[in-house]
Write a protein that holds these residues in place. Structure first.
Motif, PDB file in Angstrom:
ATOM      1  N   PRO A  23       0.815  -1.233   0.000  1.00  0.00           N
ATOM      2  CA  PRO A  23       0.000   0.000   0.000  1.00  0.00           C
ATOM      3  C   PRO A  23       0.843   1.275   0.000  1.00  0.00           C
ATOM      4  CG  PRO A  23      -0.863  -1.589   1.579  1.00  0.00           C
ATOM      5  CD  PRO A  23       0.444  -2.139   1.111  1.00  0.00           C
ATOM      6  N   ASP A  24       1.955   1.277   0.740  1.00  0.00           N
ATOM      7  CA  ASP A  24       2.787   2.480   0.777  1.00  0.00           C
ATOM      8  C   ASP A  24       3.469   2.727  -0.567  1.00  0.00           C
ATOM      9  OD1 ASP A  24       2.237   3.217   3.407  1.00  0.00           O
ATOM     10  OD2 ASP A  24       3.753   1.869   4.213  1.00  0.00           O
ATOM     11  N   GLY A  25       3.840   1.645  -1.248  1.00  0.00           N
ATOM     12  CA  GLY A  25       4.410   1.806  -2.573  1.00  0.00           C
ATOM     13  C   GLY A  25       3.415   2.417  -3.542  1.00  0.00           C
ATOM     14  N   ARG A  26       2.156   1.993  -3.463  1.00  0.00           N
ATOM     15  CA  ARG A  26       1.132   2.558  -4.337  1.00  0.00           C
ATOM     16  C   ARG A  26       0.848   4.014  -3.985  1.00  0.00           C
ATOM     17  NH1 ARG A  26      -0.890  -2.687  -3.410  1.00  0.00           N
ATOM     18  NH2 ARG A  26      -2.422  -1.964  -1.867  1.00  0.00           N
ATOM     19  N   LEU A  88      11.493   9.022   8.047  1.00  0.00           N
ATOM     20  CA  LEU A  88      11.463   9.528   6.677  1.00  0.00           C
ATOM     21  C   LEU A  88      10.164  10.256   6.351  1.00  0.00           C
ATOM     22  CD1 LEU A  88      13.110   6.690   4.549  1.00  0.00           C
ATOM     23  CD2 LEU A  88      14.155   8.711   5.567  1.00  0.00           C
ATOM     24  N   THR A  89       9.040   9.731   6.844  1.00  0.00           N
ATOM     25  CA  THR A  89       7.766  10.359   6.489  1.00  0.00           C
ATOM     26  C   THR A  89       7.690  11.781   7.043  1.00  0.00           C
ATOM     27  OG1 THR A  89       6.820   9.211   8.406  1.00  0.00           O
ATOM     28  CG2 THR A  89       6.466   8.226   6.251  1.00  0.00           C
ATOM     29  N   ARG A  90       8.149  11.979   8.261  1.00  0.00           N
ATOM     30  CA  ARG A  90       8.133  13.325   8.842  1.00  0.00           C
ATOM     31  C   ARG A  90       9.049  14.257   8.048  1.00  0.00           C
ATOM     32  NH1 ARG A  90       8.600  12.048  15.365  1.00  0.00           N
ATOM     33  NH2 ARG A  90       6.763  10.691  15.521  1.00  0.00           N
ATOM     34  N   LEU A  91      10.204  13.748   7.675  1.00  0.00           N
ATOM     35  CA  LEU A  91      11.130  14.574   6.905  1.00  0.00           C
ATOM     36  C   LEU A  91      10.537  14.935   5.546  1.00  0.00           C
ATOM     37  CD1 LEU A  91      13.875  15.914   6.615  1.00  0.00           C
ATOM     38  CD2 LEU A  91      14.836  13.705   5.908  1.00  0.00           C
ATOM     39  N   LEU A  92       9.889  13.964   4.895  1.00  0.00           N
ATOM     40  CA  LEU A  92       9.283  14.238   3.595  1.00  0.00           C
ATOM     41  C   LEU A  92       8.179  15.288   3.697  1.00  0.00           C
ATOM     42  CD1 LEU A  92       9.008  10.764   1.815  1.00  0.00           C
ATOM     43  CD2 LEU A  92      10.112  12.829   0.933  1.00  0.00           C
ATOM     44  N   VAL A  93       7.351  15.191   4.710  1.00  0.00           N
ATOM     45  CA  VAL A  93       6.295  16.190   4.895  1.00  0.00           C
ATOM     46  C   VAL A  93       6.909  17.572   5.085  1.00  0.00           C
ATOM     47  CG1 VAL A  93       4.470  16.973   6.447  1.00  0.00           C
ATOM     48  CG2 VAL A  93       4.588  14.568   5.784  1.00  0.00           C
ATOM     49  N   GLY A 201       3.104   4.749   5.822  1.00  0.00           N
ATOM     50  CA  GLY A 201       3.748   4.191   7.002  1.00  0.00           C
ATOM     51  C   GLY A 201       5.241   4.426   6.978  1.00  0.00           C
ATOM     52  N   GLU A 202       5.866   4.340   8.133  1.00  0.00           N
ATOM     53  CA  GLU A 202       7.310   4.522   8.239  1.00  0.00           C
ATOM     54  C   GLU A 202       8.006   3.187   7.998  1.00  0.00           C
ATOM     55  OE1 GLU A 202      10.896   6.384   8.627  1.00  0.00           O
ATOM     56  OE2 GLU A 202       8.917   7.313   8.552  1.00  0.00           O
TER      57      GLU A 202
END
Length: 451
Positions: A23-26, A88-93, A201-202
């Motif tokens: 799901p995260d890849g999609r 990573l998700t926090r950094l990307l946001v 997800g992280e």
């Protein structure tokens, strides 16, 4: 690809199952589509916005874009270093919000210094987000990262084309309001990407451990700046990335100044490039599904570079039809070189990096693309000015770089970069000769531990 259904099921695998990363890849593919659509809106209109809306001169715009792009180079290693230490998700946001802030700030001023500052902020966020997105994809897709990158490039090209078509419609209007709408669309795409990223997800981050007298403790991360092989690999990848500037800068100028082909051929070749990437990138990825296979692709990559260079040189020698034919051959082969290089670069840049410092290493590798964007247009225009022999020299340079890179990474890829391991326990004393050896003695977990 394994069947995700019940054992023994003969039903075809769904499209979802064929996309690595779950799901995260999609979700990241949707993010790529939105992001590149916004980029397509702004990329072709940036210079015109600054001249039409902000009232800058052509020289001022050129300097602004060059300086802001130079600042953006620092984004790759900076983000890579941070990415090994934070989610990573926090950094990307945070980076997507930084990009949106830089774009929206352009609405607030026509002062040259502030326009330069805000453009530099956006460029820094753009390069940083690119590296972190690549690291996220590598972690979430694992050994399927090459196929995933191929799908990602296909989706990105579709998004860029959609944005480009919308931008063309707005540019046909030519009003200040139309240019502002493109900038607003670009900023909103970053906000949308940030919102979508919050749903991701992280991924698990690899860590490196060593044994000490007190137990197992984290080891200090490896520095890519002390890794001579990786630095040389990055430098060689900078050279191989010149195909981008040759296609987008060199070929259009060459058509106009050195061939008998019509000027309208340049945008048509761009369409051919995008179409080939959309339809051929995923099938080509299967030829580089492993690290060894990706390294072997450097051979056909060298051949495609040479054929493209020969076709470019030949395009200056004939009439209109001969020029169109030669330029088409050059564009097609250069597009295949672009796709092959994407497969090779994606896989080797990750495979050569130690797991515990992937962010820092990929950040350094991101300098290859940034440096090419800065110096590549100069090299392409120099080749146009020098004439057909220069294209032959460029082809030889690129082919030789493929050969050199293949030799450079050979020994490194045969020795995996792994964590330190405790010393093995002493071997057990042999059994007396008179007694038969046990037939099924369990192996020592310490002696046979694999990193």
């Amino acid at each position: 690809m394994r069947d995700v259904g019940s054992p023994g099921s003969q039903e075809p695998i769904s499209a979802r199952a064929r996309i690595p990363g779950g799901p995260d890849g999609r979700r990241m593919l949707w993010i790529a589509l939105v992001d590149k659509t916004g980029t397509g809106l702004w990329a072709g209109a940036a210079a015109l916005y600054f001249t039409t809306v902000s009232g800058l001169g052509i020289a001022e715009v050129g300097l602004l874009l060059s300086l802001s792009g130079a600042v953006g180079i620092a984004g790759s290693p900076l983000a890579g270093r941070i990415a090994d230490r934070v989610p990573l998700t926090r950094l990307l946001v945070a980076l997507q919000l930084l990009r949106a802030l830089g774009a929206l700030a352009l609405f607030t001023t026509d002062a040259y210094g502030l326009l330069l500052l805000y453009s530099a902020v956006g460029s820094l966020g753009d390069r940083a987000a690119s590296v972190v997105t690549k690291l996220y994809a590598a972690r979430v897709t694992g050994p399927d990262r090459v196929r995933y990158q191929a799908v990602n490039r296909t989706v990105s090209n579709i998004g860029f084309s959609l944005g480009g078509l919308a931008a063309a419609a707005a540019l046909a209007v030519g009003t200040a309001a139309a240019y502002r709408s493109l900038l607003l669309g670009d900023a909103l795409s970053y906000l949308a990407v940030a919102a979508l990223t919050l749903r991701c997800g992280e991924p698990a981050a690899p860590s490196r451990v060593v044994a000490s007298s007190d137990g197992v403790v984290p080891a200090p991360p490896t520095s890519p700046w002390r890794d001579r092989t990786y630095l040389l690999y990055t430098a060689s990848d900078t050279v191989l990335s010149l195909h981008d500037s040759v296609f987008r800068v060199g070929i259009p100028l060459w058509i106009v100044h050195a061939t008998a082909a019509p000027e309208g051929l340049a945008p048509l070749l761009m369409v051919v490039n995008s179409g080939l990437v959309v339809f051929c990138q995923v099938p080509l990825a299967r030829f580089g599904a492993t690290t060894a296979a990706a390294r072997n692709l450097l051979r056909p990559l060298a051949g495609t570079f040479l054929v493209s260079a020969l076709a470019l040189a030949a395009s200056a020698a004939g009439g209109p039809w001969a020029a169109v034919t030669a330029l088409t051959v050059a564009a097609v082969t250069l597009t295949f070189a672009e796709m092959l290089h994407a497969v090779v670069s994606w896989e080797l840049s990750v495979a050569l990096a130690p797991a515990e410092a992937q962010g820092a290493y990929l950040g350094v590798h991101g300098l290859a693309q940034s440096a090419q964007r800065s110096g590549g247009p100069l090299a392409a225009t120099a080749a146009v000015a020098a004439g057909p022999a220069a294209w032959l020299a460029v082809g030889v340079l690129l082919a030789a770089t493929c050969w050199g890179q293949r030799r450079l990474v050979r020994d490194r890829l045969t020795v995996p970069v792994t964590a330190a391991e405790p010393a093995p326990e002493p071997a057990a004393e042999p059994e007396p000769a008179a007694e038969p050896a046990p037939t099924a003695e369990p192996a020592s977990p310490t002696r046979n531990r694999r990193p």
